[in-house]
Write an enzyme that holds these catalytic residues in place. Structure first.
Site, PDB file in Angstrom:
ATOM      1  N   HIS A 322      13.420  11.197 -33.551  1.00 23.36           N
ATOM      2  CA  HIS A 322      15.140  11.236 -33.336  1.00 23.36           C
ATOM      3  C   HIS A 322      15.868   9.823 -32.595  1.00 23.36           C
ATOM      4  O   HIS A 322      16.791   9.519 -32.209  1.00 23.36           O
ATOM      5  CB  HIS A 322      15.592  12.490 -31.529  1.00 23.36           C
ATOM      6  CG  HIS A 322      17.034  12.998 -31.791  1.00 23.36           C
ATOM      7  ND1 HIS A 322      18.053  12.337 -32.916  1.00 23.36           N
ATOM      8  CD2 HIS A 322      17.079  14.573 -32.113  1.00 23.36           C
ATOM      9  CE1 HIS A 322      18.941  13.006 -32.234  1.00 23.36           C
ATOM     10  NE2 HIS A 322      18.622  14.265 -31.962  1.00 23.36           N
ATOM     11  N   TYR A 436      23.880  22.221 -22.034  1.00 26.74           N
ATOM     12  CA  TYR A 436      24.326  20.641 -22.445  1.00 26.74           C
ATOM     13  C   TYR A 436      24.707  21.323 -24.555  1.00 26.74           C
ATOM     14  O   TYR A 436      23.892  21.433 -24.911  1.00 26.74           O
ATOM     15  CB  TYR A 436      22.993  20.018 -22.699  1.00 26.74           C
ATOM     16  CG  TYR A 436      22.660  19.146 -23.189  1.00 26.74           C
ATOM     17  CD1 TYR A 436      22.616  18.033 -22.719  1.00 26.74           C
ATOM     18  CD2 TYR A 436      23.132  18.884 -24.691  1.00 26.74           C
ATOM     19  CE1 TYR A 436      22.610  16.165 -23.252  1.00 26.74           C
ATOM     20  CE2 TYR A 436      22.955  17.469 -25.610  1.00 26.74           C
ATOM     21  CZ  TYR A 436      23.034  16.559 -24.733  1.00 26.74           C
ATOM     22  OH  TYR A 436      23.212  15.197 -25.408  1.00 26.74           O
ATOM     23  N   SER A 438      25.791  18.535 -27.938  1.00 25.54           N
ATOM     24  CA  SER A 438      25.403  18.032 -27.661  1.00 25.54           C
ATOM     25  C   SER A 438      27.397  17.684 -28.983  1.00 25.54           C
ATOM     26  O   SER A 438      27.930  18.438 -29.484  1.00 25.54           O
ATOM     27  CB  SER A 438      24.497  17.588 -29.020  1.00 25.54           C
ATOM     28  OG  SER A 438      24.154  16.096 -29.453  1.00 25.54           O
ATOM     29  N   THR A 449      25.618  10.173 -29.169  1.00 23.50           N
ATOM     30  CA  THR A 449      26.517  11.126 -28.783  1.00 23.50           C
ATOM     31  C   THR A 449      26.651  11.498 -27.279  1.00 23.50           C
ATOM     32  O   THR A 449      26.812  10.176 -26.316  1.00 23.50           O
ATOM     33  CB  THR A 449      25.267  12.003 -29.338  1.00 23.50           C
ATOM     34  OG1 THR A 449      24.784  12.210 -27.547  1.00 23.50           O
ATOM     35  CG2 THR A 449      24.766  12.846 -30.310  1.00 23.50           C
TER      36      THR A 449
END
Length: 605
Positions: A322, A436, A438, A449
């Site tokens: 990532h 959360y 994204s 992001t």
């Protein structure tokens, strides 16, 4: 360019996100710290950040800090950072054969890479009004407009060109473990593919000396050769090392290099990508998630920008690292590979592999291991097995409605899914926690992001009405509460996509303070700040004709990792969790919440 939000907007948004998580006394304290920060050190840091941003127009204010955040993290990448997206099966079932699909997808991936590098890949554009902008005539006209003005032409018809600066890291790239901070490495000159099978490493060239792709029949021959190799699995599979703590792995890697493995590791690191061929079929969606999210540890190289995984029955998926990029770049690649390999497959079930000598073309990598390395691999395997053993994945499909019905009722599908998560957690644990979602900021240069904070006073009020006092409210009242949640969530989503969230801004200010050796402001030492950033419910959604499902591990040990998709007439949701949380029960509560919401929207209670 990605805007730096106004400090007062950020503080206001931050306090709005804190409110549902705190009692009155806690909120007062947090509010005081926030206003103090806004008037004092926060203002100074903000001015410095804006000045710094103005001096670095070639990038965005979040780029450096965000790369650092990922690359300095010392936890293993597998389960903590790497995510997966699995492909839909090929509509023509006879093409879902492991060798055929591996060949076709490899060819399509190389075609994508060559198209991208030649500068012919169609730009990624977000069309708010596709009837006007997603047309041949618009594309023709815009082509002749100089690039300094073309973005403006696109804006005029509500088309937003997206940042594609991450794409080059899709290929020939890997994350190298280093002490304290890893490095991203890319070698675009390398022409070979890395193939893992049974824990063994193989390489062969997929690009020839003239820069052309190998014939598909030759790629097929080489893959067939690898699939029929009956070498035993290595006693100490190297793949496990890429699942280790990053500092531990950095030291072991140094040992590998000092022990005569430099050439073999160079082949692994520079390979176009990693193709992992698994020797078993997929049993069900839960097995699919486990396979694509972590697999067995021996047949993956988690540091590669992505592993293309294909199992015995031709089920395919991508596991991606990532730090180098976000879901949008991987999704574009996946969409193109799926479309190309199913609509214009390079080989068919009738195709014969080329009669080439694969034993000469394919090189099996041999690693020289000393006792310390063998012990390191054994330990890595034990840790990996224990982590995977602790992870649960569960999923549901809700078939009583989806996007169509929600749009007809004029509520946002994403808002309803997020509301269901809030309701479910309240039902199960009797509280509202940090959540959360994204959101891509690729509409900006070097955007990454931003966080949408789905837990709000609106969702809290609505959840409490549904979970605790359903009988007290009329259907109309409940509908109104849902609509309020939907409007507010829509606003948060729009703000985040326009770079107007608060998370990245506060993160950038904190990073700046630490980099200038300024004592960490009290604002950041507030327990409420820490709690808001301990995301118990971490969520991400994507919808694509190429993707069956996506998922990731929980981001905290007492959290849920929620991957979800709102389809036209159904909603899919998969949840990962560790033993401190019950993912199965959470999903049952999500199902119940969706049922309640849909019933109310349909006018029954």
């Amino acid at each position: 360019r990605l805007p730096v939000p106004k400090l007062e907007d950020t503080i206001r948004r931050y306090l709005n996100a804190q409110k549902p998580l705190l009692n009155d006394d806690q909120f007062r304290k947090t509010e005081e710290l926030a206003h103090h920060f806004q008037k004092g050190i926060g203002r100074e840091l903000h001015e410095q950040l804006v000045a710094q941003d103005n001096q670095n127009k070639h990038t965005s204010y979040i780029t450096g800090p965000w790369f650092d955040m990922y690359l300095k993290a010392r936890e293993p990448v597998v389960l903590n950072f790497n995510a997966f997206m699995s492909f839909n099966p090929d509509p023509k079932s006879e093409y879902n054969d492991q060798l055929i699909r591996a060949t076709n997808m490899t060819v399509s991936a190389v075609r994508f890479m060559k198209t991208f590098r030649a500068g012919y890949l169609e730009p990624e554009v977000f069309h708010l009004n596709p009837e006007k902008s997603d047309t041949q005539i618009f594309k023709k006209i815009i082509r002749f407009v100089p690039s300094s003005l073309s973005w403006f032409g696109a804006y005029m018809v509500n088309a937003y060109p997206l940042d594609m600066s991450q794409y080059f890291r899709l290929f020939n790239s890997t994350r190298l473990p280093k002490l304290n901070r890893d490095e991203l490495y890319t070698d675009e000159k390398a022409k070979h593919l890395l193939v893992l099978r049974n824990g063994n490493f193989y390489v062969f060239d997929v690009i020839d000396r003239d820069g052309n792709m190998l014939k598909p029949s030759e790629i097929q021959a080489h893959l067939k050769y690898i699939l029929s190799d009956n070498s035993p699995a290595p006693a100490f599979p190297l793949g496990y090392l890429s699942s280790e703590n990053r500092d531990t792995w950095a030291l072991l890697r140094k040992n590998l290099l000092d022990n005569g493995n430099e050439e073999a590791l160079q082949k692994v690191d520079s390979a176009v990508f990693c193709l992992s061929l698994d020797d078993f079929p997929i049993k069900d969606f839960v097995h699919l998630s486990h396979t694509m999210l972590h697999g067995d540890g021996a047949n993956r190289w988690y540091d590669k920008s992505f592993n293309l995984i294909i199992t015995k029955d031709g089920t395919a998926g991508i596991n991606f690292e990532h730090s180098w990029g976000d879901g949008v770049a991987v999704l574009r690649f996946q969409n193109e590979v799926f479309k190309d390999s199913t609509k214009a497959p390079a080989i068919s079930p009738q195709s014969q592999p080329a009669s080439v000598d694969s034993s000469r073309a394919v090189q099996k990598l041999d690693f020289k291991l000393n006792d310390a390395l063998k012990a390191g691999i054994t330990k890595a395997k034990q840790k990996f097995d224990a982590s995977v053993e602790a992870l649960s994945v569960n999923m549901i499909q809700f078939h009583e409605g989806g996007k169509d019905l929600l749009k007809q009722k004029k509520v946002s599908p994403d808002a309803v899914a997020q509301l269901a998560f809030q309701m479910a957690f309240l039902r199960q644990y009797n509280q509202t926690v940090a959540t959360y979602e994204s959101c891509s900021t690729a509409a900006f240069k070097h955007g990454r992001t931003e966080t949408i904070r789905p837990a709000s006073m609106h969702t809290k009020k609505c959840s409490e009405a549904f979970v605790r006092e359903l009988s007290k409210h009329s259907t109309e009242e409940l509908q109104k509460l849902i609509v309020e949640c939907s409007k507010y969530h829509g606003r948060l989503t729009k703000e985040a996509a326009m770079g107007q969230g608060f998370d990245r801004h506060l993160f950038g200010l904190r990073y700046l303070a630490l980099s200038k050796d300024i004592a960490l402001p009290d604002f950041y030492q507030d327990q409420a700040y820490a709690r808001l950033n301990h995301n118990i419910i971490s969520t991400s959604t994507l919808l694509s004709p190429a993707v069956q499902l996506g998922g990731f591990g929980p981001v905290v040990s007492d959290g849920f990792g929620v991957g979800y998709q709102v389809h036209n007439d159904w909603i899919g949701c998969n949840v990962s969790s560790y033993p401190t949380r019950n993912g199965k029960e959470f999903l049952q509560c999500i199902y119940k919440s969706l049922e309640d919401i849909f019933n109310v929207l349909k006018g029954k209670k």
